[in-house]
Structures are given as structure tokens and as C-alpha cells.
Design a protein around this motif. Structure first.
Motif, PDB file in Angstrom:
ATOM      1  N   LYS A  59       0.836  -1.207   0.000  1.00  0.00           N
ATOM      2  CA  LYS A  59       0.000   0.000   0.000  1.00  0.00           C
ATOM      3  C   LYS A  59       0.868   1.253   0.000  1.00  0.00           C
ATOM      4  N   ALA A  60       1.917   1.245   0.804  1.00  0.00           N
ATOM      5  CA  ALA A  60       2.820   2.395   0.858  1.00  0.00           C
ATOM      6  C   ALA A  60       3.514   2.605  -0.492  1.00  0.00           C
ATOM      7  N   LEU A  61       3.929   1.517  -1.141  1.00  0.00           N
ATOM      8  CA  LEU A  61       4.572   1.628  -2.456  1.00  0.00           C
ATOM      9  C   LEU A  61       3.580   2.094  -3.520  1.00  0.00           C
ATOM     10  N   GLU A  62       2.336   1.695  -3.356  1.00  0.00           N
ATOM     11  CA  GLU A  62       1.276   2.133  -4.255  1.00  0.00           C
ATOM     12  C   GLU A  62       1.039   3.644  -4.110  1.00  0.00           C
ATOM     13  N   GLU A  63       1.060   4.120  -2.877  1.00  0.00           N
ATOM     14  CA  GLU A  63       0.808   5.544  -2.607  1.00  0.00           C
ATOM     15  C   GLU A  63       1.873   6.451  -3.224  1.00  0.00           C
ATOM     16  N   VAL A  64       3.092   5.958  -3.399  1.00  0.00           N
ATOM     17  CA  VAL A  64       4.153   6.778  -3.989  1.00  0.00           C
ATOM     18  C   VAL A  64       4.407   6.412  -5.456  1.00  0.00           C
TER      19      VAL A  64
END
Length: 113
Positions: A59-64
Motif C-alpha cells: 500500500k505504501a509503495l502504491e501511494e508513492v
């Protein structure tokens, strides 16, 4: 000076370090380099972490914008993760790091299997 996502960077090389700030994110990106994977497949490849941790890191990698999540309309739902163009470009750096690591290991007389 670069201002990005509420942070200030004196040096642009700090940006990728902030985006991939732990080993799990690095391993996720590295494993997605060959093909899109489901979270269960990632969990098999990165066996020393939980699916919950993988889910949070994805999710964090998706957000960036380094990873994209694709949901296929089927029952049960199928979700795959893959690299975005930004994630693919970041792999160029990882490849250089891998070559450096291999050479360093050889120079330090590591056992390479």
C-alpha cells in the motif's frame, strides 16, 4: 532544493532512499521485477515476513506510485501487483547495487553458492 510530498530535499539521492526506506519494500520491488505477482506469491518469495506486513508495504509503495494494484473482476477476486514506470526505473539502481554487492562479496572472500 527539492520540495516533494511535504518534504525538502537538499540532495535528490535522498528521494529514493525515503521511498524505499526498509528491506521489505526493497524485496517487494525486486520480486516484482520479473512479473506481476499476487500477495500470496510475494509471501512465498519473501517468507520471513507476514502477509499483513506485505500488505502494508505494498500500500505504501502504491501511494508513492512505485507499484500498481490491479483487481480482476472474478470470484474470488484476483489482485495482482506490478511495477509502475517509476518502479521499473528504480530497478536500474537496484541492479547496480546488486552488481556492487556481488563484487564486494567476492573481494571479501565470501562463499558464493
Amino acid at each position: 532544493m527539492i520540495k516533494l510530498n511535504g518534504k525538502q530535499y537538499e540532495c535528490p539521492s535522498k528521494i529514493p532512499m525515503d521511498l524505499v526506506d526498509d528491506k521489505w519494500k526493497f524485496l517487494i520491488l525486486w520480486n516484482l521485477s520479473t512479473k506481476p505477482l499476487r500477495i500470496s506469491e510475494l509471501s512465498e518469495k519473501i517468507s520471513d515476513t507476514s502477509q499483513r506486513t506485505l500488505s502494508r508495504k505494498l500500500k505504501a509503495l502504491e501511494e508513492v506510485s512505485l507499484v500498481q494494484r490491479v483487481v480482476f473482476p472474478e470470484v474470488p477476486p484476483k489482485v495482482e501487483y506490478s511495477l509502475t514506470i517509476h518502479g521499473e526505473r528504480l530497478l536500474e539502481i537496484f541492479t547496480i547495487m546488486a552488481k556492487w554487492g556481488e563484487q564486494y562479496a567476492k573481494d571479501m572472500d565470501a562463499i558464493i553458492e
